[in-house]
Design a protein around this motif. Structure first.
Motif, PDB file in Angstrom:
ATOM      1  N   TYR A  71      32.493  37.935  29.451  1.00 23.77           N
ATOM      2  CA  TYR A  71      32.864  37.315  30.711  1.00 23.77           C
ATOM      3  C   TYR A  71      32.886  38.395  31.793  1.00 23.77           C
ATOM      4  CZ  TYR A  71      34.392  33.454  27.742  1.00 23.77           C
ATOM      5  OH  TYR A  71      34.437  32.440  26.828  1.00 23.77           O
ATOM      6  N   TYR A  72      32.315  38.096  32.941  1.00 23.52           N
ATOM      7  CA  TYR A  72      32.222  39.039  34.046  1.00 23.52           C
ATOM      8  C   TYR A  72      33.148  38.600  35.176  1.00 23.52           C
ATOM      9  CZ  TYR A  72      28.047  40.517  31.535  1.00 23.52           C
ATOM     10  OH  TYR A  72      27.181  40.971  30.565  1.00 23.52           O
ATOM     11  N   VAL A  73      33.754  39.575  35.839  1.00 18.96           N
ATOM     12  CA  VAL A  73      34.667  39.293  36.941  1.00 18.96           C
ATOM     13  C   VAL A  73      34.269  40.172  38.123  1.00 18.96           C
ATOM     14  CG1 VAL A  73      37.069  39.017  37.630  1.00 18.96           C
ATOM     15  CG2 VAL A  73      36.474  38.994  35.200  1.00 18.96           C
ATOM     16  N   ASP A  74      34.068  39.546  39.281  1.00 17.25           N
ATOM     17  CA  ASP A  74      33.632  40.234  40.493  1.00 17.25           C
ATOM     18  C   ASP A  74      34.550  39.799  41.626  1.00 17.25           C
ATOM     19  OD1 ASP A  74      32.373  40.851  42.938  1.00 17.25           O
ATOM     20  OD2 ASP A  74      30.386  40.824  42.018  1.00 17.25           O
ATOM     21  N   SER A  75      35.481  40.681  42.033  1.00 12.90           N
ATOM     22  CA  SER A  75      36.493  40.290  43.029  1.00 12.90           C
ATOM     23  C   SER A  75      35.902  40.098  44.422  1.00 12.90           C
ATOM     24  CB  SER A  75      37.612  41.329  43.074  1.00 12.90           C
ATOM     25  OG  SER A  75      37.107  42.596  43.477  1.00 12.90           O
ATOM     26  N   ASP A  80      35.510  31.472  40.948  1.00 13.09           N
ATOM     27  CA  ASP A  80      36.163  30.983  39.742  1.00 13.09           C
ATOM     28  C   ASP A  80      35.588  29.655  39.272  1.00 13.09           C
ATOM     29  OD1 ASP A  80      37.778  33.179  39.568  1.00 13.09           O
ATOM     30  OD2 ASP A  80      39.527  32.243  40.503  1.00 13.09           O
ATOM     31  N   THR A  81      34.773  28.990  40.089  1.00 13.80           N
ATOM     32  CA  THR A  81      34.128  27.739  39.666  1.00 13.80           C
ATOM     33  C   THR A  81      32.880  27.993  38.841  1.00 13.80           C
ATOM     34  OG1 THR A  81      32.952  27.685  41.780  1.00 13.80           O
ATOM     35  CG2 THR A  81      35.024  26.457  41.627  1.00 13.80           C
ATOM     36  N   TRP A  82      32.412  29.251  38.805  1.00 11.48           N
ATOM     37  CA  TRP A  82      31.253  29.588  37.980  1.00 11.48           C
ATOM     38  C   TRP A  82      31.687  29.805  36.534  1.00 11.48           C
ATOM     39  CZ3 TRP A  82      29.007  33.621  41.951  1.00 11.48           C
ATOM     40  CH2 TRP A  82      28.389  32.922  42.985  1.00 11.48           C
ATOM     41  N   PHE A  91      33.181  35.313  37.438  1.00 13.61           N
ATOM     42  CA  PHE A  91      34.461  34.851  37.967  1.00 13.61           C
ATOM     43  C   PHE A  91      34.896  35.784  39.099  1.00 13.61           C
ATOM     44  CE2 PHE A  91      35.326  33.391  33.388  1.00 13.61           C
ATOM     45  CZ  PHE A  91      34.827  32.117  33.628  1.00 13.61           C
ATOM     46  N   LYS A  92      35.905  35.311  39.854  1.00 12.80           N
ATOM     47  CA  LYS A  92      36.397  36.118  40.971  1.00 12.80           C
ATOM     48  C   LYS A  92      37.742  36.786  40.674  1.00 12.80           C
ATOM     49  CE  LYS A  92      37.375  35.917  45.957  1.00 12.80           C
ATOM     50  NZ  LYS A  92      36.371  36.924  46.302  1.00 12.80           N
ATOM     51  N   THR A  93      38.613  36.112  39.935  1.00 13.34           N
ATOM     52  CA  THR A  93      40.003  36.565  39.851  1.00 13.34           C
ATOM     53  C   THR A  93      40.439  36.841  38.415  1.00 13.34           C
ATOM     54  OG1 THR A  93      40.917  34.344  39.659  1.00 13.34           O
ATOM     55  CG2 THR A  93      40.577  35.199  41.890  1.00 13.34           C
ATOM     56  N   ILE A  94      41.461  37.672  38.311  1.00 12.37           N
ATOM     57  CA  ILE A  94      42.118  37.880  37.016  1.00 12.37           C
ATOM     58  C   ILE A  94      42.834  36.607  36.597  1.00 12.37           C
ATOM     59  CG2 ILE A  94      44.037  39.112  35.926  1.00 12.37           C
ATOM     60  CD1 ILE A  94      43.162  41.603  37.422  1.00 12.37           C
ATOM     61  N   TYR A 116      35.370  47.887  42.272  1.00 11.45           N
ATOM     62  CA  TYR A 116      36.069  46.835  43.003  1.00 11.45           C
ATOM     63  C   TYR A 116      37.559  46.862  42.654  1.00 11.45           C
ATOM     64  CZ  TYR A 116      31.464  44.840  44.110  1.00 11.45           C
ATOM     65  OH  TYR A 116      30.177  44.645  44.552  1.00 11.45           O
ATOM     66  N   VAL A 117      38.384  46.260  43.540  1.00 13.65           N
ATOM     67  CA  VAL A 117      39.833  46.230  43.373  1.00 13.65           C
ATOM     68  C   VAL A 117      40.274  44.799  43.084  1.00 13.65           C
ATOM     69  CG1 VAL A 117      42.056  46.707  44.477  1.00 13.65           C
ATOM     70  CG2 VAL A 117      40.080  48.179  44.954  1.00 13.65           C
ATOM     71  N   TYR A 118      41.227  44.655  42.154  1.00 17.90           N
ATOM     72  CA  TYR A 118      41.703  43.343  41.718  1.00 17.90           C
ATOM     73  C   TYR A 118      43.210  43.287  41.952  1.00 17.90           C
ATOM     74  CZ  TYR A 118      37.098  43.150  39.672  1.00 17.90           C
ATOM     75  OH  TYR A 118      35.735  43.155  39.503  1.00 17.90           O
ATOM     76  N   THR A 119      43.645  42.334  42.810  1.00 22.42           N
ATOM     77  CA  THR A 119      45.035  42.306  43.240  1.00 22.42           C
ATOM     78  C   THR A 119      45.706  40.949  43.067  1.00 22.42           C
ATOM     79  OG1 THR A 119      44.381  41.783  45.515  1.00 22.42           O
ATOM     80  CG2 THR A 119      44.643  44.119  44.967  1.00 22.42           C
TER      81      THR A 119
END
Length: 850
Positions: A71-75, A80-82, A91-94, A116-119
């Motif tokens: 699973y890939y996450v790109d902030s 998140d709908t993908w 995905f966008k978020t944690i 990238y930064v995840y907040t």
């Protein structure tokens, strides 16, 4: 590097130990011949023969990856709908990742986009399975757990710096009003757990100050805020929060309730940890009096100074119309500064003053002390003159906060691994977490030993942290035992499982990681904060049913906490009825510097090895051992405890004056009614310029094996053999080994030989070994007969010696390799060299390898 004793590569559980470079995503692609060729290359480089069993193991490892999902996450650009299954549909978020964590299977990966930064949240890899007599791993397998061959992995993808999970958020819409004396306030609806100004890279926090609210209510009817201080009428002590069991989670964050580490001085009257603010100050008053940290600075290094220094200060503004005034004293003995500046503040200052010391001669002085960006107080309720939901701030320079940007911590962890097994975390950065970057902690206790063991095989590598932790211990508890909590805070915390029947978890490790500032009060006497903390672990290895050796538990990592300590390995496990020994494990090739409460704690361990570590330019002891650790007379046994090939140099007193030796082995109690720790092996260490003895053995540390060490403590280098706070104004004479009577009177004698000591300065007695109880000491001239004089069974030590110059290449620049003319060459055991660095070899590798 050094070999790890007795390891045979036939157990799949330890596959990653022998192939640290093996990446199933790369080497399992294509034909089966690729992983086999990888293994052949790797094993040939290690001069080990590949057998059919290992080839089959590689096949199994690769086969297990066939059905794994990434699973890939790109902030920045994800949604998140993908479905998150390819980088372009990330995905966008944690938060989205947390929603699918129960679906993760062995071999699955969750990868964050590099740079990238995840907040939005922290990763919650949890398996909240209650434990009872019928619960087993087979009947109730934990979620978010892999297998030994196919772990769950949290990591990165794409090019660039490692991604950052940041727990701090920018505060917006602040309307500041000036209250005078450098204090400003603004309404703020959500309480800041920690506060930073202007930048999110590593930076000192604003110190949270306490708010005195009166006498402690032991009935439990009062809900205290985490920053409240009280007076305990029974004990006469001021402290934060007390132990009110009905405290509520006032800030809506796991583990936030509980007692703060007290900011007030405790213990010995000579402890230099008093605070600038008074114990009965309100929060607003404490914010006015800039500070909140220690009022002592530790000094380190330097020679050729006069007996007294000129002390002055500038700046500091004024408070209530009275200019800030700071007065102080600095002394030196024989040209060497004493350990701390003693100074006082007239009433508090509206900004942090600049402190200056001057002397007509001397050089090399270093300062260690509190650093922060100012102070703050948040009032959740209206009391003591404060408004409800009001943030009070006093910046270090007294400036108007409206010209700055503020960030507040709102999340406790970066990744929480709770009640899970077989999880890898690699190449992720963590910033500003209230508690820890990574916490590995069980969820449920075990009512039957072995029934439900979790938090095993947790492997952390290439983690980077800064500004983690706070002044409160982590009170996150577990199901079935509310009195058992995570307690420790660090960049990475790996904690034990077990309660009613505690056991030691296996396979947990930290490697190639880096940790910076720990956010707590500077230099407090504290056992719960560190750059890296590990407890309740089994570091031995079982091979074909035979326990043969230890494997690395923390290696190639770097710690610089400034306020706390570097590595805590050992301590007791999580038993509500007492502590138990950790088993084995290796702490190797780590670098520790700029720590205030000592550097490496390695206690309560059966066996284990601490080797090839570089500990330097910090405060407190280099290594604290003991804690009723056990060892074996045979140094090749996995049950033996070894301290070898460490470089421990340039250490001053801790701010509390509690820690000060190079290697300090201490059980805390002594005498025949307490257990003895015997046969600990200490060899080939280089110890130079520490605040007290090179080596201390006391409180039932007996029958040690000490050889091939070099101790250079000449008083031409600070601090020339300090031993304990009672001697804080004069040189004392324990430059080599400090030992107590109980260690000497044990039936089995010490085994000491082939050690080298640097001669003391000319105007001091050249005492190398000192027993304070009997007031006896060994000098260079009596060194050989001293052991046998204390214990008739001890052999004569004819091979240890003193030297005027140990022959380091350049100790002033921390180069402790040996010159060709060094007297340490070929004078060790069996003609070897003395010290950690044999002639012709460079400094061993420490810290992260990439």
């Amino acid at each position: 590097m050094f070999p790890i004793r007795g390891i045979r590569a036939t157990n799949a559980v330890h596959f990653r130990q022998f192939f640290p470079d093996f990446d199933p995503r790369q080497h399992c692609l294509g034909r089966l011949g690729l992983p086999i060729r990888f293994a052949l290359v790797q094993w040939r480089s290690r001069q080990v023969t590949l057998n059919k069993g290992l080839a089959f193991l590689l096949f199994l490892v690769c086969s297990s990856m066939v059905h794994a999902t990434t699973y890939y996450v790109d902030s920045r650009f994800g949604r998140d709908t993908w479905n998150g299954l390819i980088p372009s549909r990330a995905f966008k978020t944690i938060g989205k990742i947390n929603s699918i964590i129960p679906l993760l299977k062995p071999g699955d990966q969750v990868l964050l986009h590099a740079s990238y930064v995840y907040t939005d949240d922290f990763i919650r890899c949890e398996s909240l399975v209650p434990s009872d007599d019928s619960t087993t791993l087979a009947t109730d397998p934990p979620t978010c757990s892999g297998t030994a061959e196919a772990p769950i992995t949290f990591g990165r993808y794409s090019l660039g710096p490692d991604p950052i999970i940041d727990a701090a958020d920018q505060l917006t819409g602040l309307v500041w009003r000036s209250l005078g004396n450098g204090v400003y306030s603004t309404q703020l609806g959500l309480a800041p757990q920690k506060l930073y100004v202007d930048k999110l890279s590593e930076t000192p926090q604003l110190i949270p100050v306490p708010n005195f609210v009166g006498n402690y209510d032991a009935s439990g009817k009062t809900t205290y805020q985490p920053w409240d201080s009280v007076h305990n009428r029974s004990g006469g002590l001021y402290f934060m929060n007390g132990s009110n069991s009905t405290q509520t989670n006032t800030l809506g964050s796991p583990g936030l309730t509980g007692a703060w580490v007290s900011p007030y001085a405790t213990g010995s009257t000579s402890a230099h940890t008093d605070q600038i603010f008074a114990p009965t100050n309100t929060g607003i008053e404490n914010v006015q009096a800039i500070g909140g940290g220690s009022i002592a600075y530790s000094l380190h290094g330097g020679t050729g100074y006069p007996d007294s220094f000129t002390f002055s200060s500038s700046g500091g503004g004024s408070l209530n119309g009275v200019p800030c005034q700071v007065a102080g004293t600095i002394l030196a003995t024989s040209g060497v500064p004493v350990n701390a500046i003693t100074y006082s503040v007239n009433q508090g200052c509206s900004s942090i003053p600049t402190i200056m010391v001057a002397a007509p001669s001397g050089s090399g002085l270093q300062f260690f002390g509190r650093i922060d960006s100012g102070s703050f107080y948040y009032a959740s309720t209206s009391q003591n003159g404060a408004l409800a939901n009001e943030l009070y701030v006093h910046l270090a320079d007294g400036s108007d906060p409206s010209t700055h940007t503020f960030y507040a911590t709102h999340r406790p962890y970066g990744i929480l691994l709770r009640g899970v097994n077989n999880v890898n975390v690699n190449h992720i950065q963590f910033a500003h977490q209230l508690k820890s970057g990574i916490l590995s902690f069980p969820y449920a206790n075990s009512t039957l030993a072995g029934q439900y063991w979790t938090n095993e095989n947790i492997a952390i590598s290439y983690a980077t942290c800064w500004n983690t932790g706070d002044t409160i211990s982590d009170t996150l508890g577990w199901q079935g035992a509310p009195g058992v909590t995570a307690s420790m805070e660090a960049c990475v915390v790996l904690r034990a499982s077990g309660d009613t029947n505690p056991h030691l978890v296996r396979g947990n490790s930290i490697s190639d990681s880096r940790s910076g500032l720990i956010d707590m009060y500077y230099g407090r006497a504290d056992d719960l904060h560190a750059n890296f903390a590990l407890s309740g672990l089994d570091g031995t290895q079982s091979d074909d049913g035979l326990t043969t050796s230890s494997y690395p538990v923390i290696q190639y990592s770097y710690g610089r906490s400034h306020n706390s300590t570097c590595i805590r390995y050992g301590l007791g496990g999580l038993s509500t009825t007492g502590t138990f020994l950790n088993q084995g494990g290796i702490v190797n090739n780590n670098e520790c510097t700029d720590n205030a409460n000592g550097n490496v704690h390695f206690g309560a361990i059966a066996g284990g090895r601490l080797a090839y570590n570089y500990i330097h330019d910090a405060l407190g002891q280099g290594v604290q051992g003991g804690g009723f650790s056990t060892s074996d007379v045979d140094p090749t046994s996995y049950q033996a405890q070894l301290y070898d090939h460490n470089v421990i140099v340039n250490l001053g007193f801790s701010p509390t004056l509690a820690y000060y030796d190079g290697l300090d082995l201490n059980n805390g109690v002594e005498g025949p009614s307490h257990p003895y720790s015997s046969d600990i092996h200490i060899f080939n260490n280089t110890v130079f310029n520490t605040a007290a003895s090179c080596l201390t053995m006391e409180m039932n540390i007996v029958a040690t094996h000490v050889h091939d060490n070099v101790c250079a403590q000449a008083s031409s280098f600070y601090p020339a053999g300090w031993m304990y706070p009672g001697n804080s104004t004069a040189i004392n004479y324990a430059a080599g080994i400090y030992i107590r009577h109980a260690s000497l009177s044990y039936s089995v004698p010490m085994d000491w030989h082939n050690n080298a000591w640097e001669n003391q300065f000319l105007d001091e007695p050249d005492w190398i070994i000192y027993n304070p109880q009997l007031a006896v000491q060994a000098t260079c001239s009596t060194l050989s007969n001293w052991p046998s004089e204390q214990n008739s069974a001890a052999p004569v030590d004819a091979t240890s010696f003193c030297t005027a110059a140990p022959g380091f290449t350049n100790s002033a620049k921390s180069n402790f390799t040996l010159l060709p003319s060094s007297p340490l060459r070929a004078t060790g055991t069996a003609g070897g060299d003395i010290g950690a660095l044999p002639f012709g070899t460079p400094m061993f590798k420490v810290g992260p390898r990439l």
